[in-house]
Design a protein around this motif. Structure first.
Motif, PDB file in Angstrom:
ATOM      1  N   ALA A  31       0.840  -1.268  -0.117  1.00  0.00           N
ATOM      2  CA  ALA A  31      -0.072   0.046   0.040  1.00  0.00           C
ATOM      3  C   ALA A  31       0.871   1.054   0.010  1.00  0.00           C
ATOM      4  O   ALA A  31       0.540   2.297  -0.689  1.00  0.00           O
ATOM      5  CB  ALA A  31      -0.785  -0.069   1.147  1.00  0.00           C
ATOM      6  N   VAL A  32       1.836   1.274   0.808  1.00  0.00           N
ATOM      7  CA  VAL A  32       2.691   2.401   0.847  1.00  0.00           C
ATOM      8  C   VAL A  32       3.579   2.653  -0.511  1.00  0.00           C
ATOM      9  O   VAL A  32       3.871   3.513  -0.760  1.00  0.00           O
ATOM     10  CB  VAL A  32       3.813   2.395   2.047  1.00  0.00           C
ATOM     11  N   ALA A  81      -4.798   4.050  -4.834  1.00  0.00           N
ATOM     12  CA  ALA A  81      -4.001   3.410  -4.015  1.00  0.00           C
ATOM     13  C   ALA A  81      -4.904   2.629  -2.715  1.00  0.00           C
ATOM     14  O   ALA A  81      -4.846   1.532  -2.642  1.00  0.00           O
ATOM     15  CB  ALA A  81      -2.724   3.934  -3.701  1.00  0.00           C
ATOM     16  N   SER A  82      -5.661   3.486  -2.244  1.00  0.00           N
ATOM     17  CA  SER A  82      -6.437   3.206  -1.248  1.00  0.00           C
ATOM     18  C   SER A  82      -7.459   2.171  -1.740  1.00  0.00           C
ATOM     19  O   SER A  82      -8.108   1.089  -1.107  1.00  0.00           O
ATOM     20  CB  SER A  82      -7.298   4.258  -0.625  1.00  0.00           C
ATOM     21  N   HIS A  83      -8.201   2.479  -2.968  1.00  0.00           N
ATOM     22  CA  HIS A  83      -9.011   1.606  -3.338  1.00  0.00           C
ATOM     23  C   HIS A  83      -8.424   0.323  -3.919  1.00  0.00           C
ATOM     24  O   HIS A  83      -9.002  -1.030  -3.666  1.00  0.00           O
ATOM     25  CB  HIS A  83      -9.795   2.205  -4.540  1.00  0.00           C
ATOM     26  N   ARG A  84      -7.219   0.247  -4.361  1.00  0.00           N
ATOM     27  CA  ARG A  84      -6.644  -1.040  -4.704  1.00  0.00           C
ATOM     28  C   ARG A  84      -6.211  -2.048  -3.621  1.00  0.00           C
ATOM     29  O   ARG A  84      -6.198  -3.159  -3.726  1.00  0.00           O
ATOM     30  CB  ARG A  84      -5.316  -0.654  -5.579  1.00  0.00           C
ATOM     31  N   PHE A  85      -6.000  -1.365  -2.597  1.00  0.00           N
ATOM     32  CA  PHE A  85      -5.735  -2.266  -1.272  1.00  0.00           C
ATOM     33  C   PHE A  85      -6.773  -1.964  -0.089  1.00  0.00           C
ATOM     34  O   PHE A  85      -6.596  -1.829   1.128  1.00  0.00           O
ATOM     35  CB  PHE A  85      -4.263  -1.735  -0.828  1.00  0.00           C
ATOM     36  N   ALA A 100      -9.389  -1.436   5.219  1.00  0.00           N
ATOM     37  CA  ALA A 100     -10.291  -2.053   6.191  1.00  0.00           C
ATOM     38  C   ALA A 100      -9.720  -2.308   7.486  1.00  0.00           C
ATOM     39  O   ALA A 100     -10.391  -2.023   8.649  1.00  0.00           O
ATOM     40  CB  ALA A 100     -11.213  -3.012   5.465  1.00  0.00           C
ATOM     41  N   VAL A 101      -8.636  -3.132   7.550  1.00  0.00           N
ATOM     42  CA  VAL A 101      -8.076  -3.565   8.812  1.00  0.00           C
ATOM     43  C   VAL A 101      -7.567  -2.429   9.427  1.00  0.00           C
ATOM     44  O   VAL A 101      -7.703  -2.062  10.733  1.00  0.00           O
ATOM     45  CB  VAL A 101      -6.940  -4.373   8.605  1.00  0.00           C
ATOM     46  N   ILE A 102      -6.966  -1.348   8.658  1.00  0.00           N
ATOM     47  CA  ILE A 102      -6.391  -0.001   9.560  1.00  0.00           C
ATOM     48  C   ILE A 102      -7.579   0.416  10.189  1.00  0.00           C
ATOM     49  O   ILE A 102      -7.454   1.315  11.032  1.00  0.00           O
ATOM     50  CB  ILE A 102      -5.562   0.863   8.503  1.00  0.00           C
ATOM     51  N   ARG A 103      -8.658   0.665   9.286  1.00  0.00           N
ATOM     52  CA  ARG A 103      -9.840   1.359  10.109  1.00  0.00           C
ATOM     53  C   ARG A 103     -10.323   0.697  11.450  1.00  0.00           C
ATOM     54  O   ARG A 103     -10.453   1.441  12.423  1.00  0.00           O
ATOM     55  CB  ARG A 103     -11.130   1.313   9.290  1.00  0.00           C
TER      56      ARG A 103
END
Length: 209
Positions: free
Chosen positions: A67-68, A101-105, A110-113
């Motif tokens: 993601a990064v 990038a957020s949509h791709r991962f 979702a885990v980070i939220r």
């Protein structure tokens, strides 16, 4: 690690990512992860002797890496050669690439939220490890790029890191708020409108006078 073992571990991590992203850390059980990954609980403990704690850390830290890299690519491609005439459009395209990038991962974020929501109930070391492997890397690079823009006279700020945060707050965070962190799907047109409006607001505060 033999190929079969590597594939089994990958299946466990992917399954755990789905369950943690859906149920959060506290409510997730090893049994639920085993069912999602289509493996036995014994297989999970063979790969992750520390159980849920060790597995959650692996999901958070390992998921942050790709993601990064996508976020760093957005910085590199969209903020590489910026001119005064193209600054607004370049910032819009940068934020759009960051959101892509957020949509791709989506499973990772979702885990980070869930991690943010349950931060009081997860080991502090998880938060530190995630920040070090994930957002801090991207934030440092973005702050460096904003410092270069300020040095070139394209932004007026003596705190590039804060300016970068403000841009993301006006764009990415607003999209997250409007969409209830992705629970509601926004159209590309709606996302673009938020990004363009946020960039204009950002430049009203940070464009050189």
């Amino acid at each position: 690690m033999r190929q079969g073992m590597a594939e089994k571990r990958s299946a466990i991590v992917q399954g755990a990512r789905k369950v943690f992203g859906r149920d959060g850390y506290t409510r997730t059980s090893i049994d639920a992860i085993a069912e999602q990954a289509v493996v036995s609980t014994r297989t999970i403990y063979n790969h992750f002797p520390g159980g849920k704690v060790q597995l959650f850390r692996a999901v958070v830290v390992e998921g942050s890496e790709p993601a990064v890299e996508a976020q760093l690519d957005a910085i590199d491609r969209r903020l590489h050669r910026v001119t005064a005439a193209g600054l607004e459009q370049d910032l819009v395209e940068f934020v759009a690439a960051w959101i892509a990038a957020s949509h791709r991962f989506a499973d990772h974020f979702a885990v980070i939220r869930q991690l943010r929501a349950e931060s009081a109930h997860v080991p502090r070391e998880f938060l530190t490890a995630w920040r070090r492997s994930g957002p801090q890397r991207a934030s440092d690079v973005l702050a460096g790029r904003f410092a270069a823009l300020a040095a070139d006279g394209l932004l007026a700020t003596d705190d590039p890191a804060r300016a970068a945060r403000h841009l993301l707050l006006l764009t990415v965070n607003e999209i997250n708020e409007v969409s209830f962190d992705g629970a509601l799907t926004l159209s590309q047109e709606a996302e673009r409108a938020i990004v363009e409006s946020g960039v204009r607001a950002f430049l009203r505060g940070y464009a050189p006078r």
